[in-house]
Structure formats: C-alpha cells, structure tokens
Design an enzyme around this catalytic site. Structure first.
Site, PDB file in Angstrom:
ATOM      1  N   SER A 260      64.798  36.322  44.198  1.00  0.00           N
ATOM      2  CA  SER A 260      64.253  36.609  42.864  1.00  0.00           C
ATOM      3  C   SER A 260      65.099  35.971  41.767  1.00  0.00           C
ATOM      4  O   SER A 260      64.561  35.435  40.792  1.00  0.00           O
ATOM      5  CB  SER A 260      64.148  38.117  42.649  1.00  0.00           C
ATOM      6  OG  SER A 260      65.426  38.740  42.699  1.00  0.00           O
ATOM      7  N   TYR A 261      66.401  36.018  41.925  1.00  0.00           N
ATOM      8  CA  TYR A 261      67.313  35.440  40.929  1.00  0.00           C
ATOM      9  C   TYR A 261      67.193  33.919  40.915  1.00  0.00           C
ATOM     10  O   TYR A 261      67.076  33.296  39.854  1.00  0.00           O
ATOM     11  CB  TYR A 261      68.739  35.867  41.257  1.00  0.00           C
ATOM     12  CG  TYR A 261      69.785  35.451  40.248  1.00  0.00           C
ATOM     13  CD1 TYR A 261      69.783  35.968  38.954  1.00  0.00           C
ATOM     14  CD2 TYR A 261      70.806  34.572  40.600  1.00  0.00           C
ATOM     15  CE1 TYR A 261      70.757  35.615  38.034  1.00  0.00           C
ATOM     16  CE2 TYR A 261      71.787  34.214  39.690  1.00  0.00           C
ATOM     17  CZ  TYR A 261      71.755  34.733  38.407  1.00  0.00           C
ATOM     18  OH  TYR A 261      72.726  34.374  37.501  1.00  0.00           O
ATOM     19  N   ALA A 262      67.218  33.328  42.118  1.00  0.00           N
ATOM     20  CA  ALA A 262      67.126  31.865  42.229  1.00  0.00           C
ATOM     21  C   ALA A 262      65.810  31.351  41.646  1.00  0.00           C
ATOM     22  O   ALA A 262      65.781  30.343  40.940  1.00  0.00           O
ATOM     23  CB  ALA A 262      67.256  31.448  43.692  1.00  0.00           C
TER      24      ALA A 262
ATOM     25  N   LYS B  44      65.951  31.518  37.822  1.00  0.00           N
ATOM     26  CA  LYS B  44      66.875  30.532  37.260  1.00  0.00           C
ATOM     27  C   LYS B  44      66.302  29.116  37.347  1.00  0.00           C
ATOM     28  O   LYS B  44      66.469  28.313  36.419  1.00  0.00           O
ATOM     29  CB  LYS B  44      68.223  30.593  37.989  1.00  0.00           C
ATOM     30  CG  LYS B  44      69.079  31.796  37.616  1.00  0.00           C
ATOM     31  CD  LYS B  44      69.366  31.849  36.129  1.00  0.00           C
ATOM     32  CE  LYS B  44      70.382  32.900  35.762  1.00  0.00           C
ATOM     33  NZ  LYS B  44      70.501  33.080  34.294  1.00  0.00           N
TER      34      LYS B  44
END
Length: 249
Positions: A151-153, A156
């Site tokens: 989710s973070y990748a 970003k």
C-alpha cells in the site's frame, strides 16, 4: 538565508522528517506553516520555528479535501503568498501482498497520495504567481519493491507519477516539482532500533555510508536546496537521500 521571506507549507511537520525540513527552512529565513494532527508535538515544533522565522500551525486532518483548501486559503490570507509546498505527511500499515486489503490501500492513498494531489491543486494558483517549488516524497519501498509495503509503495509511486506530470505541465510557468526519497533516523526508527537492534544493524550495513540520515541536517538541507534558487534548473527528478542505498538510472 537562502529562503529569506519565502512562505512554505510543510505537511506532517510536527516530528520526524517533516520537522527536520521545517526547522532547516526556518533557519534559512522561510516562514513555515506546520500541518499535522499531533497538537502537542506541533506546538513544540512551532516554538522552535518561531526562534528563527514566523510560523503558523494547523492541526487538521488533511485526508479531507476541504481542510486542504481551508489551509491554503488561510496561509494566503495570513502571508499573501505561497512559495514552497512540501508534501511529507503519509500513514500506512505493512502487510504481505496477499493480505493487503482495500482498507490498507485506502489508508495509504488517503493520507499520502490524495493530500499531495489536493495540496498541489489548491496551491497551484499561488505557486504560479511566485514561480514556486513543490517537494514531494518518494520511497525506496516503491522504487525497490520492498516486501510487506504494497500500500505504501503503490501510493509513493503514484505520487512520483503525478509529480512528473506536474513538472512537465507547470515547468513553462516557472514551477519546479521534485521528489526526495529519504532514509532517516526518525522517532519511529529509533523505537524500532531499541526493539530490534540486530535487524537495525543489518539495515545499517546495507547502506553504503553506514548510517541513517539526520532529518534536519541531511534531509532538511536537500529540501532547502530544492526550495531555493539553486535548484531552478532541476524539475521532475527523484533525489535519493538514502546514503547510497538505491542508485537510479
């Protein structure tokens, strides 16, 4: 005083990397708008900023679009302009790819991608007037595909994508849009170091410079550079401030 008289918004600036950037810019003469949800730490950062330049604090949930536009409007009313926009705030939770839910994606995009997108749109008219600078944040999690960071990748890399589009569209108007991809010793990392010293040491040994960046002295100084006239001929770039961990080609 590279940023003397400039007005900068820094999201997620009550602590960590955001605080380091806020202090670095204030020490170069910029008026800093601190945006966070942590009132106690936000007030502490505001007091430190005010030692060098005029600061302003907003305790707002920027996952709500209306709050973003309210902040931008209030900043213009107070200072008359916006020269610098730093989109640092982001919240996410780790999970293996097969266990990543839409709720986890919504959290990461809702606190990272969408606030970045909305702040850029809301501040655009003022950035056009000031020929301002936008600094967004990338991550090695997206560039390197780090495990458990779906989710973070994803958020970003989405931020990187819209930053490149904005750099192309806004370049003729004198607006620079760049990204920083950092590794830094934040309060969260310090806690992890205490709880998992062997894993921490292993991570340090994978960094060519064998240390984590300091939020103010390392990350903050690069942000100052990207916010100053020194970077006028740089746009659409991801600047790796990670001790040499990832080499872009």
């Amino acid at each position: 005083m590279k940023l003397k008289g400039k007005v900068g918004i820094v999201t997620g600036s009550a602590s960590g990397i955001g605080k380091g950037i806020a202090l670095a810019m204030a020490k170069e003469g910029a008026h800093i708008v601190i945006v966070d949800v942590n009132e106690k730490k936000g007030k502490e950062t505001l007091a430190q900023v005010n030692e060098h330049a005029e600061g302003l604090l907003f305790i707002k949930d920027i996952s709500k679009k209306e709050n973003v536009y309210e902040i931008v409007s209030s900043v213009v009313e107070k200072f008359g302009k916006i020269d610098i926009l730093v989109n640092n705030a982001h919240v996410s939770k780790q999970a293996p790819f097969s266990e990543t839910t839409e709720e986890l994606l919504d959290l990461s995009f809702g606190t990272g991608f969408y606030p970045t997108f909305h702040f850029m749109q809301a501040a655009y008219p003022e950035l056009k007037k000031s020929q301002g600078k936008v600094i967004n944040f990338a991550s090695g999690a997206g560039l390197d595909g780090q495990v458990t960071q779906t989710s973070y990748a994803a958020a970003k890399e989405a931020i990187r994508a819209i930053s490149r589009v904005a750099a192309n569209e806004w370049g003729p108007e004198g607006i620079n849009v760049n990204l920083i991809s950092p590794i830094a010793l934040t309060p969260g990392v310090e806690q992890w170091r205490e709880n998992a010293p062997e894993m921490y040491d292993a991570m340090i040994n994978r960094i060519p410079l064998r240390r984590l960046g300091d939020p103010e002295q390392d990350i903050g100084q690069v942000a100052v550079f990207l916010a100053s006239k020194d970077s006028d001929y740089i746009t659409g770039q991801t600047i790796m401030v990670d001790g040499g961990s990832i080499k872009l080609r």
